[in-house]
Write a protein that holds these residues in place. Structure first.
Motif, PDB file in Angstrom:
ATOM      1  N   VAL A 175     -62.909  43.770   9.159  1.00  0.00           N
ATOM      2  CA  VAL A 175     -62.120  42.887   9.371  1.00  0.00           C
ATOM      3  C   VAL A 175     -60.623  43.473   9.482  1.00  0.00           C
ATOM      4  N   ARG A 176     -60.257  44.061   8.258  1.00  0.00           N
ATOM      5  CA  ARG A 176     -58.862  44.528   8.084  1.00  0.00           C
ATOM      6  C   ARG A 176     -58.385  45.366   9.251  1.00  0.00           C
ATOM      7  N   ASN A 177     -59.606  46.184   9.886  1.00  0.00           N
ATOM      8  CA  ASN A 177     -59.180  47.049  10.926  1.00  0.00           C
ATOM      9  C   ASN A 177     -58.624  46.274  12.228  1.00  0.00           C
ATOM     10  N   GLU A 178     -59.236  45.151  12.518  1.00  0.00           N
ATOM     11  CA  GLU A 178     -58.505  44.415  13.576  1.00  0.00           C
ATOM     12  C   GLU A 178     -57.336  43.579  13.136  1.00  0.00           C
ATOM     13  N   GLN A 179     -57.230  43.324  12.118  1.00  0.00           N
ATOM     14  CA  GLN A 179     -56.126  42.471  11.502  1.00  0.00           C
ATOM     15  C   GLN A 179     -54.790  43.521  11.435  1.00  0.00           C
ATOM     16  N   ASN A 180     -55.127  44.874  11.211  1.00  0.00           N
ATOM     17  CA  ASN A 180     -53.830  45.888  11.097  1.00  0.00           C
ATOM     18  C   ASN A 180     -53.601  46.262  12.701  1.00  0.00           C
ATOM     19  N   TYR A 181     -54.567  46.141  13.351  1.00  0.00           N
ATOM     20  CA  TYR A 181     -54.317  46.553  14.969  1.00  0.00           C
ATOM     21  C   TYR A 181     -53.551  45.579  15.530  1.00  0.00           C
ATOM     22  N   ASN A 182     -53.477  44.208  14.744  1.00  0.00           N
ATOM     23  CA  ASN A 182     -52.772  43.198  15.412  1.00  0.00           C
ATOM     24  C   ASN A 182     -51.738  42.756  14.728  1.00  0.00           C
ATOM     25  N   ALA A 232     -51.395  52.253   8.182  1.00  0.00           N
ATOM     26  CA  ALA A 232     -50.448  52.397   9.024  1.00  0.00           C
ATOM     27  C   ALA A 232     -50.844  53.123  10.128  1.00  0.00           C
ATOM     28  N   GLU A 233     -51.929  53.737  10.289  1.00  0.00           N
ATOM     29  CA  GLU A 233     -52.234  54.574  11.212  1.00  0.00           C
ATOM     30  C   GLU A 233     -52.900  53.552  12.438  1.00  0.00           C
ATOM     31  N   THR A 234     -53.554  52.388  11.944  1.00  0.00           N
ATOM     32  CA  THR A 234     -54.009  51.410  12.969  1.00  0.00           C
ATOM     33  C   THR A 234     -53.009  50.624  13.561  1.00  0.00           C
ATOM     34  N   MET A 235     -51.745  50.585  12.982  1.00  0.00           N
ATOM     35  CA  MET A 235     -50.834  49.881  13.542  1.00  0.00           C
ATOM     36  C   MET A 235     -49.797  50.615  14.695  1.00  0.00           C
ATOM     37  N   SER A 236     -50.237  51.948  14.860  1.00  0.00           N
ATOM     38  CA  SER A 236     -49.446  52.966  15.414  1.00  0.00           C
ATOM     39  C   SER A 236     -49.992  52.861  17.007  1.00  0.00           C
ATOM     40  N   ASP A 237     -49.465  53.623  17.902  1.00  0.00           N
ATOM     41  CA  ASP A 237     -50.106  53.926  19.029  1.00  0.00           C
ATOM     42  C   ASP A 237     -51.119  55.015  19.198  1.00  0.00           C
ATOM     43  N   ASN A 238     -51.529  55.640  18.111  1.00  0.00           N
ATOM     44  CA  ASN A 238     -52.467  56.625  18.001  1.00  0.00           C
ATOM     45  C   ASN A 238     -53.705  55.951  18.271  1.00  0.00           C
ATOM     46  N   VAL A 239     -53.964  54.457  18.108  1.00  0.00           N
ATOM     47  CA  VAL A 239     -55.244  53.724  18.076  1.00  0.00           C
ATOM     48  C   VAL A 239     -55.533  52.906  19.338  1.00  0.00           C
ATOM     49  N   PHE A 240     -56.814  52.691  19.667  1.00  0.00           N
ATOM     50  CA  PHE A 240     -57.274  52.206  20.778  1.00  0.00           C
ATOM     51  C   PHE A 240     -58.154  51.244  20.563  1.00  0.00           C
ATOM     52  N   ASP A 241     -58.633  50.286  21.426  1.00  0.00           N
ATOM     53  CA  ASP A 241     -59.672  49.583  21.380  1.00  0.00           C
ATOM     54  C   ASP A 241     -60.820  50.458  22.049  1.00  0.00           C
ATOM     55  N   SER A 242     -61.889  51.026  21.180  1.00  0.00           N
ATOM     56  CA  SER A 242     -62.798  52.121  21.498  1.00  0.00           C
ATOM     57  C   SER A 242     -63.997  51.409  22.113  1.00  0.00           C
ATOM     58  N   GLY A 243     -64.221  50.083  21.964  1.00  0.00           N
ATOM     59  CA  GLY A 243     -65.418  49.355  22.464  1.00  0.00           C
ATOM     60  C   GLY A 243     -66.448  49.197  21.564  1.00  0.00           C
ATOM     61  N   LEU A 244     -66.409  49.888  20.294  1.00  0.00           N
ATOM     62  CA  LEU A 244     -67.356  49.968  19.294  1.00  0.00           C
ATOM     63  C   LEU A 244     -67.833  48.642  19.119  1.00  0.00           C
ATOM     64  N   ALA A 245     -69.322  48.481  18.954  1.00  0.00           N
ATOM     65  CA  ALA A 245     -69.686  47.062  18.774  1.00  0.00           C
ATOM     66  C   ALA A 245     -69.054  46.150  17.578  1.00  0.00           C
ATOM     67  N   THR A 300     -52.789  41.738  26.082  1.00  0.00           N
ATOM     68  CA  THR A 300     -52.100  42.780  25.377  1.00  0.00           C
ATOM     69  C   THR A 300     -51.367  42.319  24.572  1.00  0.00           C
ATOM     70  N   ASN A 301     -51.429  42.702  23.366  1.00  0.00           N
ATOM     71  CA  ASN A 301     -50.437  42.563  22.169  1.00  0.00           C
ATOM     72  C   ASN A 301     -49.462  43.532  22.115  1.00  0.00           C
ATOM     73  N   THR A 302     -48.158  43.100  22.302  1.00  0.00           N
ATOM     74  CA  THR A 302     -47.149  43.947  22.223  1.00  0.00           C
ATOM     75  C   THR A 302     -46.055  43.704  21.193  1.00  0.00           C
ATOM     76  N   VAL A 356     -41.632  50.624  21.266  1.00  0.00           N
ATOM     77  CA  VAL A 356     -42.464  49.678  21.593  1.00  0.00           C
ATOM     78  C   VAL A 356     -44.133  49.859  21.766  1.00  0.00           C
ATOM     79  N   VAL A 357     -45.034  49.114  21.183  1.00  0.00           N
ATOM     80  CA  VAL A 357     -46.315  49.623  20.908  1.00  0.00           C
ATOM     81  C   VAL A 357     -47.074  48.540  21.571  1.00  0.00           C
ATOM     82  N   GLU A 358     -47.881  48.781  22.531  1.00  0.00           N
ATOM     83  CA  GLU A 358     -49.065  47.717  23.208  1.00  0.00           C
ATOM     84  C   GLU A 358     -50.229  48.292  22.895  1.00  0.00           C
ATOM     85  N   HIS A 359     -50.989  47.099  22.219  1.00  0.00           N
ATOM     86  CA  HIS A 359     -52.367  47.374  21.827  1.00  0.00           C
ATOM     87  C   HIS A 359     -53.398  46.574  22.857  1.00  0.00           C
ATOM     88  N   GLU A 360     -54.184  46.999  23.486  1.00  0.00           N
ATOM     89  CA  GLU A 360     -55.065  46.264  24.209  1.00  0.00           C
ATOM     90  C   GLU A 360     -56.423  45.980  23.807  1.00  0.00           C
TER      91      GLU A 360
END
Length: 492
Positions: A73-80, A56-69, A464-466, A454-458
């Motif tokens: 897999v599930r983290n990116e899938q939840n983010y999208n 739930a947290e990763t789908m929300s607007d509390n989460v950003f692309d931190s640039g970590l290397a 941007t995935n909206t 509305v949530v925007e994930h960059e």
């Protein structure tokens, strides 16, 4: 610290009982649940012992692309807002789906056993616990895998199967109830369960005790828009719940590990329901690229976001040079099954319900009833507990301050009910307060759904995935193993 570790270890031991394998047995081979003691033991398992927090947290607007290397897999899938392909792994969507239905099965078996014993009054507390636990797991399922509750469409919106009887076949096929039907079942179980729940447990914080049951009910009725019920349920808290909210000042002088232990401890007054979840949520701050990032933290936690224009109590830490941050909430206890091989399972004491959320629900209900003065007084009290330099003489909350700090933006918050401009500003203030207090715990996602935000994930080097309003992706896709048995998929 030693006592806290012992308490957590005992929690783990309590939750790992002989009932663990109950649902994996062919029905005819199962142990008969024919005594009050066995029913009590069975109910230990009537709670989802997996975590939904990271999902739930990763789908929300509390989460950003931190640039970590790297990232899971599930983290990116939840983010999208995609279905998890690691279907059997810990902390995945399917893992939590299964955990909820396993908990429901244990609750149903307990209710059946109580009935077979003649439903004696002596087992009313167990009946109440089973009903509330069944309602809770179904509520979490419908909140994640269905569209938001809207009475105008709930009769046709796909819900989830509401299971009220123990399984008698190894592969039972179910149909999805509508959202309206699921909510009606939940409400029926809540209303009946509240009559019987008790505090008579050796470890009441690990069961649906009276306060935990009322807190869960207030969450449910808040989503339904029954403001009177929310206030009625929270009357024991009152407008100034002295000593009942989390005291962040006591976290200031202790180390990170002790803060993690303290956050989920059973002797902390605000914690109402704790579960020992099989999860690595405490590791994910450093493993996941899509998380609360150091660069974006001021957008949520900067002093300018505080209604008193002061710094918050929340102290963040990092294990990777502030690329990603964490608030110390989750202490991992690793239970070895083979010490030599280093094999075992991680567990975290997660707080599922608290007075902090309960009180914010109450404030929101006052706003929606038009009781702005009461809401202002209560919101100031709550925020004062989160602001170390709060001065009761000069830091007075007013309607003008709330409206100025959280102005109405057209079509930003669009619940199924109408709100005046003042109510909208207050609801936004409360939602933003809840957002900060429950960082990493996923509650923000449920506000995003019910308010249709509305949530925007960059993502670097990608468009941007909206997540637009009423986007079908707001409802998780049914896990593959469930849909393969004929359960209808969510539209995409």
């Amino acid at each position: 610290m030693k006592n806290l570790k012992i308490a957590l270890s005992l929690l783990i031991l309590i939750c790992i009982t002989s009932c663990d394998d109950f649902l994996s047995e062919k029905p005819d081979n199962r142990t008969e649940i024919d005594t009050p003691e066995k029913i009590k033991e069975l109910l230990v398992e009537a709670y989802p012992q997996m975590s939904y927090f990271e999902i739930a947290e990763t789908m929300s607007d509390n989460v950003f692309d931190s640039g970590l290397a790297t990232t899971l897999v599930r983290n990116e899938q939840n983010y999208n807002w995609e279905i998890n392909t690691e279907a059997t792994d810990i902390d995945t969507q399917a893992y939590y789906w299964d955990a909820c239905y396993k908990a429901i099965a244990h609750a149903n078996k307990a209710l059946e056993a109580i009935q077979e014993l003649g439903s004696p009054a002596s087992l009313n507390p167990q009946r109440g616990e089973a009903l509330i636990a069944r309602a809770y797991s179904h509520y979490m399922l419908v909140s994640l895998w269905s569209k938001r509750y809207n009475p105008a469409t709930a009769d046709s919106d796909l819900g989830i199967p509401y299971v009220t009887k123990p399984e008698t076949e190894l592969m039972t096929k179910y149909k999805r109830n509508t959202v309206a039907e699921v909510f009606a079942f939940i409400e029926k179980d809540i209303e009946e369960g509240l009559k019987y729940v008790t505090n008579d447990y050796k470890e009441p914080k690990f069961h649906f005790n009276v306060a935990a049951s009322k807190a869960f009910a207030s969450r449910f009725y808040l989503v339904k828009g029954n403001w009177d019920k929310v206030i009625e349920l929270s009357n024991d808290l009152g407008s100034r719940p002295v000593g009942k909210l989390r005291d962040f000042s006591t976290y200031e002088s202790i180390g990170v590990e002790d803060q993690q232990l303290k956050y989920g401890a059973s002797d902390v007054e605000t914690n109402l329901l704790i579960v020992s979840a099989n999860t690595i949520v405490g590791r994910l701050y450093s493993l996941n690229r899509f998380n609360l990032s150091g660069l974006r933290r001021p957008e949520i936690y900067g002093g300018s976001t505080n209604l008193f224009n002061k710094a918050y109590y929340y102290n963040f830490y990092s294990s990777n040079g502030s690329i990603t941050l964490f608030l110390p909430k989750f202490y991992e206890y690793f239970k070895y099954s083979n010490v030599t091989a280093g094999i075992g399972d991680p567990y975290v004491a997660e707080v599922l319900l608290s007075n902090d959320e309960f009180f914010l629900n109450r404030i929101e209900a006052h706003v929606m009833k038009g009781e702005i003065d009461t809401a202002t007084e209560e919101l100031e009290y709550f925020l004062a507990t989160r602001t170390p330099t709060y001065n009761p003489t000069t830091d007075k909350l007013t309607e003008a301050k709330v409206v100025a700090k959280f102005p109405v933006i057209a079509d930003e918050y669009t619940p199924f009910y109408n709100m005046t401009p003042v109510q909208t500003s207050y609801i936004k203030a409360i939602a933003e307060t809840r957002r900060r207090d429950f960082i990493h715990e996923g509650l923000r996602w449920f506000d995003i759904k019910r308010f249709n935000i509305v949530v925007e994930h960059e993502t670097s080097n990608k468009p941007t995935n909206t997540l637009v309003k009423d986007d079908n992706r707001r409802a998780l896709q049914i896990p593959l193993h469930a849909s393969s048995t004929g359960l209808e998929l969510n539209p995409r």
